[in-house]
Motif scaffolding. Structure first.
Motif, PDB file in Angstrom:
ATOM      1  N   TYR A   7       0.626  -1.171  -0.116  1.00 16.02           N
ATOM      2  CA  TYR A   7      -0.022   0.143   0.065  1.00 16.02           C
ATOM      3  C   TYR A   7       1.354   1.089  -0.904  1.00 16.02           C
ATOM      4  O   TYR A   7       2.257   0.772   0.018  1.00 16.02           O
ATOM      5  CB  TYR A   7      -0.774   0.300   1.287  1.00 16.02           C
ATOM      6  CG  TYR A   7      -2.039  -0.906   1.261  1.00 16.02           C
ATOM      7  CD1 TYR A   7      -3.252  -0.425   0.307  1.00 16.02           C
ATOM      8  CD2 TYR A   7      -2.210  -2.005   1.853  1.00 16.02           C
ATOM      9  CE1 TYR A   7      -4.351  -1.558   0.208  1.00 16.02           C
ATOM     10  CE2 TYR A   7      -3.032  -3.181   1.736  1.00 16.02           C
ATOM     11  CZ  TYR A   7      -4.355  -2.799   1.180  1.00 16.02           C
ATOM     12  OH  TYR A   7      -4.756  -3.343   0.815  1.00 16.02           O
ATOM     13  N   THR A   8       0.182   2.159  -0.797  1.00 12.98           N
ATOM     14  CA  THR A   8       1.122   3.656  -0.782  1.00 12.98           C
ATOM     15  C   THR A   8       0.428   4.337  -0.070  1.00 12.98           C
ATOM     16  O   THR A   8      -1.552   4.519  -0.107  1.00 12.98           O
ATOM     17  CB  THR A   8       1.388   3.518  -2.363  1.00 12.98           C
ATOM     18  OG1 THR A   8       2.092   3.000  -2.444  1.00 12.98           O
ATOM     19  CG2 THR A   8       2.183   5.452  -2.084  1.00 12.98           C
ATOM     20  N   LEU A   9       0.116   4.890   1.120  1.00 10.56           N
ATOM     21  CA  LEU A   9       0.255   6.233   2.100  1.00 10.56           C
ATOM     22  C   LEU A   9      -0.071   7.632   1.236  1.00 10.56           C
ATOM     23  O   LEU A   9       1.327   7.586   0.974  1.00 10.56           O
ATOM     24  CB  LEU A   9       0.101   6.121   3.438  1.00 10.56           C
ATOM     25  CG  LEU A   9      -0.629   5.110   4.074  1.00 10.56           C
ATOM     26  CD1 LEU A   9       0.125   3.812   4.133  1.00 10.56           C
ATOM     27  CD2 LEU A   9      -1.043   5.441   5.957  1.00 10.56           C
ATOM     28  N   LEU A  10      -0.439   8.258   1.152  1.00 11.50           N
ATOM     29  CA  LEU A  10      -0.043   9.975   0.672  1.00 11.50           C
ATOM     30  C   LEU A  10      -0.310  10.888   1.967  1.00 11.50           C
ATOM     31  O   LEU A  10      -1.684  10.295   2.323  1.00 11.50           O
ATOM     32  CB  LEU A  10      -1.265  10.462  -0.420  1.00 11.50           C
ATOM     33  CG  LEU A  10      -0.451   9.485  -2.224  1.00 11.50           C
ATOM     34  CD1 LEU A  10      -0.401  10.249  -2.895  1.00 11.50           C
ATOM     35  CD2 LEU A  10       1.352   9.538  -2.194  1.00 11.50           C
ATOM     36  N   VAL A  11       0.495  11.176   2.820  1.00  7.62           N
ATOM     37  CA  VAL A  11       0.245  12.272   3.822  1.00  7.62           C
ATOM     38  C   VAL A  11       0.179  13.454   3.730  1.00  7.62           C
ATOM     39  O   VAL A  11       1.243  13.507   3.445  1.00  7.62           O
ATOM     40  CB  VAL A  11       0.686  11.315   6.034  1.00  7.62           C
ATOM     41  CG1 VAL A  11       0.443  12.210   6.407  1.00  7.62           C
ATOM     42  CG2 VAL A  11       0.536   9.460   5.104  1.00  7.62           C
ATOM     43  N   TYR A  12      -0.386  14.322   4.121  1.00  6.75           N
ATOM     44  CA  TYR A  12      -0.030  16.195   4.544  1.00  6.75           C
ATOM     45  C   TYR A  12      -0.352  16.449   5.330  1.00  6.75           C
ATOM     46  O   TYR A  12      -1.378  16.009   6.434  1.00  6.75           O
ATOM     47  CB  TYR A  12      -0.764  16.488   3.344  1.00  6.75           C
ATOM     48  CG  TYR A  12      -1.017  16.090   1.174  1.00  6.75           C
ATOM     49  CD1 TYR A  12      -0.392  17.225   0.869  1.00  6.75           C
ATOM     50  CD2 TYR A  12      -1.697  15.189   1.393  1.00  6.75           C
ATOM     51  CE1 TYR A  12      -0.508  15.855  -1.004  1.00  6.75           C
ATOM     52  CE2 TYR A  12      -2.090  14.252  -0.077  1.00  6.75           C
ATOM     53  CZ  TYR A  12      -1.135  14.807  -1.133  1.00  6.75           C
ATOM     54  OH  TYR A  12      -0.824  14.379  -2.387  1.00  6.75           O
ATOM     55  N   ILE A  44       1.020  22.178  -2.918  1.00 10.09           N
ATOM     56  CA  ILE A  44      -0.233  22.834  -2.002  1.00 10.09           C
ATOM     57  C   ILE A  44       0.830  23.692  -1.223  1.00 10.09           C
ATOM     58  O   ILE A  44       1.573  23.107  -0.383  1.00 10.09           O
ATOM     59  CB  ILE A  44      -1.224  22.140  -1.321  1.00 10.09           C
ATOM     60  CG1 ILE A  44      -2.257  21.552  -2.673  1.00 10.09           C
ATOM     61  CG2 ILE A  44      -2.151  23.050  -0.762  1.00 10.09           C
ATOM     62  CD1 ILE A  44      -2.845  20.234  -2.026  1.00 10.09           C
ATOM     63  N   GLU A  45       0.475  25.146  -1.569  1.00  6.35           N
ATOM     64  CA  GLU A  45       1.582  25.859  -0.713  1.00  6.35           C
ATOM     65  C   GLU A  45       2.022  25.984   0.447  1.00  6.35           C
ATOM     66  O   GLU A  45       0.180  25.423   1.184  1.00  6.35           O
ATOM     67  CB  GLU A  45       1.741  27.402  -1.034  1.00  6.35           C
ATOM     68  CG  GLU A  45       2.702  28.702  -0.638  1.00  6.35           C
ATOM     69  CD  GLU A  45       2.337  29.670  -0.533  1.00  6.35           C
ATOM     70  OE1 GLU A  45       2.479  30.531  -0.120  1.00  6.35           O
ATOM     71  OE2 GLU A  45       1.936  30.149  -1.792  1.00  6.35           O
ATOM     72  N   GLY A  46       2.318  25.658   1.044  1.00  6.82           N
ATOM     73  CA  GLY A  46       2.880  25.315   2.796  1.00  6.82           C
ATOM     74  C   GLY A  46       2.226  24.006   3.219  1.00  6.82           C
ATOM     75  O   GLY A  46       2.012  23.538   4.669  1.00  6.82           O
ATOM     76  N   LEU A  47       1.800  22.833   2.591  1.00  8.59           N
ATOM     77  CA  LEU A  47       1.827  21.782   3.000  1.00  8.59           C
ATOM     78  C   LEU A  47       2.846  20.849   2.300  1.00  8.59           C
ATOM     79  O   LEU A  47       3.387  20.855   0.678  1.00  8.59           O
ATOM     80  CB  LEU A  47       0.674  21.052   2.193  1.00  8.59           C
ATOM     81  CG  LEU A  47      -0.699  21.779   2.757  1.00  8.59           C
ATOM     82  CD1 LEU A  47      -1.543  21.148   2.118  1.00  8.59           C
ATOM     83  CD2 LEU A  47      -0.113  21.319   4.673  1.00  8.59           C
ATOM     84  N   ILE A  72      -2.271  15.625  14.849  1.00  4.96           N
ATOM     85  CA  ILE A  72      -2.959  17.754  15.194  1.00  4.96           C
ATOM     86  C   ILE A  72      -2.529  18.531  13.406  1.00  4.96           C
ATOM     87  O   ILE A  72      -3.064  18.900  12.855  1.00  4.96           O
ATOM     88  CB  ILE A  72      -2.250  18.313  16.303  1.00  4.96           C
ATOM     89  CG1 ILE A  72      -3.261  19.345  16.807  1.00  4.96           C
ATOM     90  CG2 ILE A  72      -1.839  18.439  16.371  1.00  4.96           C
ATOM     91  CD1 ILE A  72      -3.767  20.335  18.085  1.00  4.96           C
ATOM     92  N   ASP A  73      -0.891  17.789  13.169  1.00  5.45           N
ATOM     93  CA  ASP A  73      -0.580  18.747  12.330  1.00  5.45           C
ATOM     94  C   ASP A  73      -0.646  18.179  11.043  1.00  5.45           C
ATOM     95  O   ASP A  73      -0.699  18.943   9.746  1.00  5.45           O
ATOM     96  CB  ASP A  73       0.988  18.757  12.682  1.00  5.45           C
ATOM     97  CG  ASP A  73       1.413  19.384  13.676  1.00  5.45           C
ATOM     98  OD1 ASP A  73       0.776  20.268  13.649  1.00  5.45           O
ATOM     99  OD2 ASP A  73       1.897  19.075  14.024  1.00  5.45           O
ATOM    100  N   VAL A  74      -1.319  16.910  10.710  1.00  2.10           N
ATOM    101  CA  VAL A  74      -1.679  16.257   9.765  1.00  2.10           C
ATOM    102  C   VAL A  74      -2.460  17.011   8.642  1.00  2.10           C
ATOM    103  O   VAL A  74      -3.785  16.842   9.900  1.00  2.10           O
ATOM    104  CB  VAL A  74      -1.914  15.195  10.031  1.00  2.10           C
ATOM    105  CG1 VAL A  74      -2.189  13.942   8.108  1.00  2.10           C
ATOM    106  CG2 VAL A  74      -0.208  13.973   9.891  1.00  2.10           C
ATOM    107  N   VAL A  75      -3.288  16.922   7.639  1.00  4.30           N
ATOM    108  CA  VAL A  75      -4.569  17.855   7.179  1.00  4.30           C
ATOM    109  C   VAL A  75      -4.840  16.574   6.588  1.00  4.30           C
ATOM    110  O   VAL A  75      -6.078  16.370   6.721  1.00  4.30           O
ATOM    111  CB  VAL A  75      -3.929  19.158   6.114  1.00  4.30           C
ATOM    112  CG1 VAL A  75      -5.240  19.204   5.533  1.00  4.30           C
ATOM    113  CG2 VAL A  75      -3.170  19.598   6.570  1.00  4.30           C
ATOM    114  N   LYS A  76      -4.027  15.661   5.886  1.00  6.56           N
ATOM    115  CA  LYS A  76      -4.983  14.426   5.212  1.00  6.56           C
ATOM    116  C   LYS A  76      -3.973  13.490   4.813  1.00  6.56           C
ATOM    117  O   LYS A  76      -2.797  13.307   4.535  1.00  6.56           O
ATOM    118  CB  LYS A  76      -6.000  14.944   3.836  1.00  6.56           C
ATOM    119  CG  LYS A  76      -6.331  14.462   3.017  1.00  6.56           C
ATOM    120  CD  LYS A  76      -7.633  13.901   3.764  1.00  6.56           C
ATOM    121  CE  LYS A  76      -8.400  12.979   3.174  1.00  6.56           C
ATOM    122  NZ  LYS A  76     -10.048  12.531   3.392  1.00  6.56           N
ATOM    123  N   ALA A  77      -4.900  12.082   5.352  1.00  4.30           N
ATOM    124  CA  ALA A  77      -3.444  10.790   4.911  1.00  4.30           C
ATOM    125  C   ALA A  77      -4.860   9.784   4.420  1.00  4.30           C
ATOM    126  O   ALA A  77      -5.864  10.138   4.265  1.00  4.30           O
ATOM    127  CB  ALA A  77      -3.291  10.550   5.845  1.00  4.30           C
TER     128      ALA A  77
END
Length: 185
Positions: A7-12, A44-47, A72-77
């Motif tokens: 699996y590949t996780l993309l975390v922002y 995306i600027e800042g991420l 808390i600092d993770v926007v999306k996973a």
């Protein structure tokens, strides 16, 4: 029990010191080994975007993704299978110049695998290969048979989704609408 697959996780996340440690700790607690990890600025600027691969079953990867998203600092996973992504890696091979010059089959092998020679000097030849993991490993195995490999490394996976927009983009749009009170209730 589900069969393990890659699996590949993309975390922002925002670029905050210590967030990488928090993300990798989730894998450690679940005793899942990270196969590859790549971190870079996102579109995306800042991420920042973390591309993480791991062998797991779907139930376990869902739990890992949810735990990461709670940080808390993770926007999306989000997790993906290979067919949902376009991905590539890079392999670098440092070869003995003497062996490369003495055996024309080494150069033929490099060309056959569609790799590029990036540098040549009296001591070593640097070969670079972009592609799928198996293609990069295949070239390594072929070159290793000649006894010419001095060093070898493979990058972490870089990936983009096959959808037209990054999933985090629509998530951020909805969050901004909600913040501004523009979401219909």
């Amino acid at each position: 029990m589900d069969e393990k697959k890659l699996y590949t996780l993309l975390v922002y996340s925002e670029n905050i010191a210590g967030i990488l440690n928090q993300i990798t700790a989730v894998f450690t607690r679940r005793q899942v080994n990270i196969e590859s990890l790549n971190v870079s600025a996102s579109s995306i600027e800042g991420l920042h975007k973390y591309t993480i691969t791991a062998w797991s079953d779907e139930d376990q990867i869902i739990k890992i993704t949810r735990q990461i998203e709670k940080k808390i600092d993770v926007v999306k996973a989000t997790y993906y299978t290979d067919d949902e992504l376009f991905f590539r890696e890079t392999g670098l091979y440092k070869l003995s110049t003497d062996v490369v010059l003495a055996n024309p089959d080494v150069s033929r092998t490099i060309r056959k695998h569609e790799a590029n020679i990036a540098e040549v000097n009296p001591t070593y030849v640097i070969v670079m290969k972009h592609g799928m993991t198996e293609d990069i490993l295949s070239l390594y195995r072929a070159l290793d048979k000649f006894g010419c490999v001095l060093q070898y490394t493979r990058s972490g996976r870089i990936a983009v989704t096959r959808s037209t927009q990054e999933e985090v983009s629509s998530f951020l749009e909805e969050r901004e609408k909600s913040r501004l009170g523009l979401v219909e209730r």
